[in-house]
Design a protein around this motif. Structure first.
Motif, mmCIF file in Angstrom:
data_model
loop_
_atom_site.group_PDB
_atom_site.id
_atom_site.type_symbol
_atom_site.label_atom_id
_atom_site.label_comp_id
_atom_site.label_asym_id
_atom_site.label_seq_id
_atom_site.Cartn_x
_atom_site.Cartn_y
_atom_site.Cartn_z
ATOM 1 N N THR A 150 12.322 15.018 25.732
ATOM 2 C CA THR A 150 12.772 14.076 25.034
ATOM 3 C C THR A 150 12.782 13.989 23.440
ATOM 4 O OG1 THR A 150 10.411 13.018 24.446
ATOM 5 C CG2 THR A 150 11.614 12.421 26.617
ATOM 6 N N GLU A 151 13.218 13.433 22.518
ATOM 7 C CA GLU A 151 13.308 13.420 21.087
ATOM 8 C C GLU A 151 12.110 12.594 20.317
ATOM 9 O OE1 GLU A 151 16.995 12.380 19.713
ATOM 10 O OE2 GLU A 151 18.043 13.883 20.848
ATOM 11 N N GLY A 152 11.365 11.765 21.204
ATOM 12 C CA GLY A 152 10.391 10.939 20.742
ATOM 13 C C GLY A 152 9.854 9.962 21.807
ATOM 14 N N LEU A 153 8.802 9.258 21.159
ATOM 15 C CA LEU A 153 8.193 8.172 21.963
ATOM 16 C C LEU A 153 8.163 6.947 21.157
ATOM 17 C CD1 LEU A 153 6.913 6.946 24.454
ATOM 18 C CD2 LEU A 153 4.739 7.837 23.551
ATOM 19 N N ASP A 154 8.807 6.010 21.484
ATOM 20 C CA ASP A 154 8.700 4.515 20.738
ATOM 21 C C ASP A 154 7.857 3.535 21.697
ATOM 22 O OD1 ASP A 154 8.962 1.992 19.553
ATOM 23 O OD2 ASP A 154 11.211 2.263 19.595
ATOM 24 N N PHE A 155 6.447 3.470 21.089
ATOM 25 C CA PHE A 155 5.726 2.510 21.989
ATOM 26 C C PHE A 155 6.196 1.070 22.341
ATOM 27 C CE2 PHE A 155 2.255 5.473 20.722
ATOM 28 C CZ PHE A 155 1.973 5.879 22.089
ATOM 29 N N ALA A 156 7.012 0.628 21.303
ATOM 30 C CA ALA A 156 7.673 -0.779 21.329
ATOM 31 C C ALA A 156 8.652 -0.733 22.487
ATOM 32 C CB ALA A 156 8.222 -1.148 20.123
ATOM 33 N N ALA A 157 9.189 0.378 22.921
ATOM 34 C CA ALA A 157 10.267 0.654 23.899
ATOM 35 C C ALA A 157 9.671 0.674 25.240
ATOM 36 C CB ALA A 157 11.503 1.192 23.648
ATOM 37 N N ALA A 158 8.741 1.380 25.095
ATOM 38 C CA ALA A 158 7.853 1.889 26.379
ATOM 39 C C ALA A 158 6.318 1.986 25.975
ATOM 40 C CB ALA A 158 8.287 3.358 26.520
ATOM 41 N N PRO A 159 5.707 0.789 26.132
ATOM 42 C CA PRO A 159 4.241 0.476 26.163
ATOM 43 C C PRO A 159 3.426 1.209 27.221
ATOM 44 C CG PRO A 159 5.399 -1.465 26.555
ATOM 45 C CD PRO A 159 6.329 -0.645 26.682
ATOM 46 N N TYR A 160 2.213 1.717 26.636
ATOM 47 C CA TYR A 160 1.308 2.482 27.353
ATOM 48 C C TYR A 160 0.779 1.714 28.486
ATOM 49 C CZ TYR A 160 -2.495 5.557 28.615
ATOM 50 O OH TYR A 160 -3.646 6.057 29.493
ATOM 51 N N ASN A 161 0.904 2.069 29.664
ATOM 52 C CA ASN A 161 0.487 1.425 30.840
ATOM 53 C C ASN A 161 -0.411 2.557 31.543
ATOM 54 O OD1 ASN A 161 1.291 -1.189 30.574
ATOM 55 N ND2 ASN A 161 3.539 -0.362 31.347
ATOM 56 N N PRO A 162 -1.749 2.557 31.428
ATOM 57 C CA PRO A 162 -2.648 3.721 32.055
ATOM 58 C C PRO A 162 -2.674 3.578 33.375
ATOM 59 C CG PRO A 162 -3.964 2.251 30.778
ATOM 60 C CD PRO A 162 -2.596 1.805 30.373
ATOM 61 N N THR A 163 -2.760 4.632 34.174
ATOM 62 C CA THR A 163 -3.046 4.720 35.558
ATOM 63 C C THR A 163 -4.646 3.910 35.928
ATOM 64 O OG1 THR A 163 -1.785 6.621 35.946
ATOM 65 C CG2 THR A 163 -3.443 5.997 37.851
ATOM 66 N N ILE A 164 -4.573 3.210 36.801
ATOM 67 C CA ILE A 164 -5.829 2.560 36.864
ATOM 68 C C ILE A 164 -6.535 3.356 38.073
ATOM 69 C CG2 ILE A 164 -7.097 0.396 37.971
ATOM 70 C CD1 ILE A 164 -5.608 0.041 35.407
ATOM 71 N N ILE A 165 -7.801 3.968 37.323
ATOM 72 C CA ILE A 165 -8.751 4.890 38.246
ATOM 73 C C ILE A 165 -10.035 4.256 38.441
ATOM 74 C CG2 ILE A 165 -10.112 7.113 38.152
ATOM 75 C CD1 ILE A 165 -6.802 7.463 38.403
ATOM 76 N N ASN A 166 -10.525 4.385 39.712
ATOM 77 C CA ASN A 166 -11.785 3.585 39.852
ATOM 78 C C ASN A 166 -12.835 4.636 40.718
ATOM 79 O OD1 ASN A 166 -11.463 0.827 39.176
ATOM 80 N ND2 ASN A 166 -9.987 0.934 40.744
ATOM 81 N N ASN A 167 -12.377 5.926 40.870
ATOM 82 C CA ASN A 167 -13.484 7.030 41.269
ATOM 83 C C ASN A 167 -12.916 8.141 41.022
ATOM 84 O OD1 ASN A 167 -11.718 8.128 43.545
ATOM 85 N ND2 ASN A 167 -11.365 6.204 43.930
ATOM 86 N N THR A 168 -13.876 9.303 41.141
ATOM 87 C CA THR A 168 -13.513 10.615 40.620
ATOM 88 C C THR A 168 -12.736 11.344 41.253
ATOM 89 O OG1 THR A 168 -15.972 10.588 39.641
ATOM 90 C CG2 THR A 168 -15.031 12.631 39.696
#
Length: 172
Positions: free
Chosen positions: A61-79
């Motif tokens: 890519t040429e960059g990342l725009d958090f306004a257009a692609a907000p960060y949604n982390p993967t939900i992790i509950n175990n190792t």
């Protein structure tokens, strides 16, 4: 050695220690945090596990725009899931670091939030920073684990948990 070869070597070396550190996260401590202003272990460990994905993103890519692609982390509950996420992210980074991408390493990559520009750097600089971020946050996780009395692996030599201190028999 090309820039791509160098980063691939560095990524592979750092993955060994990162994997060992992530494997030590106790399943019952994912909500623990050392201070109210600190991330909990889930957030920190997930961030570490996902950081290698930035390498492929930067190279494609040429960059990342958090306004257009907000960060949604993967939900992790175990190792087990945490390590699996890291392995998937790591594999994606490895396959993206191919020789035919060498020519784009000096292209500018922009990190922004709408009109606010956080950084504009050459792609090679962002990849270097990404690997540094993995190391930085891995060290934070080491402090978290130490505070929880979990034995931590060495990074660039043995940790205090791995050192053997010989007994001086003559002093006894």
């Amino acid at each position: 050695m090309t820039t791509i070869e160098f980063f691939l070597e560095q990524l592979n070396l750092e993955a060994v220690t990162t994997r060992k550190m992530l494997e030590r996260v106790p399943n019952d401590k994912y909500d623990w945090q050392p201070h109210p202003k600190s991330m909990n272990i889930r957030s920190l460990a997930t961030h570490i596990a996902e950081l290698p994905t930035w390498i492929a993103m930067v190279l494609s890519t040429e960059g990342l725009d958090f306004a257009a692609a907000p960060y949604n982390p993967t939900i992790i509950n175990n190792t087990d899931d945490l390590v699996a996420l890291f392995e998937k992210s790591f594999a994606g980074a490895q396959v993206s670091l191919v020789p035919d991408k060498e020519w784009i390493m000096n292209e500018i990559w922009t990190l922004r939030n709408g009109p606010e520009i956080y950084s504009r750097d050459a792609k090679w600089e962002v990849i270097r920073m990404t690997i540094s971020q993995i190391i930085h946050h891995r060290a934070q996780l080491g402090v978290y684990l130490r505070l929880l009395d979990v034995a931590i692996p060495g990074s660039y030599g043995p940790s205090a948990d791995e050192q053997f201190i010989p007994l001086n028999v003559e002093a006894v």
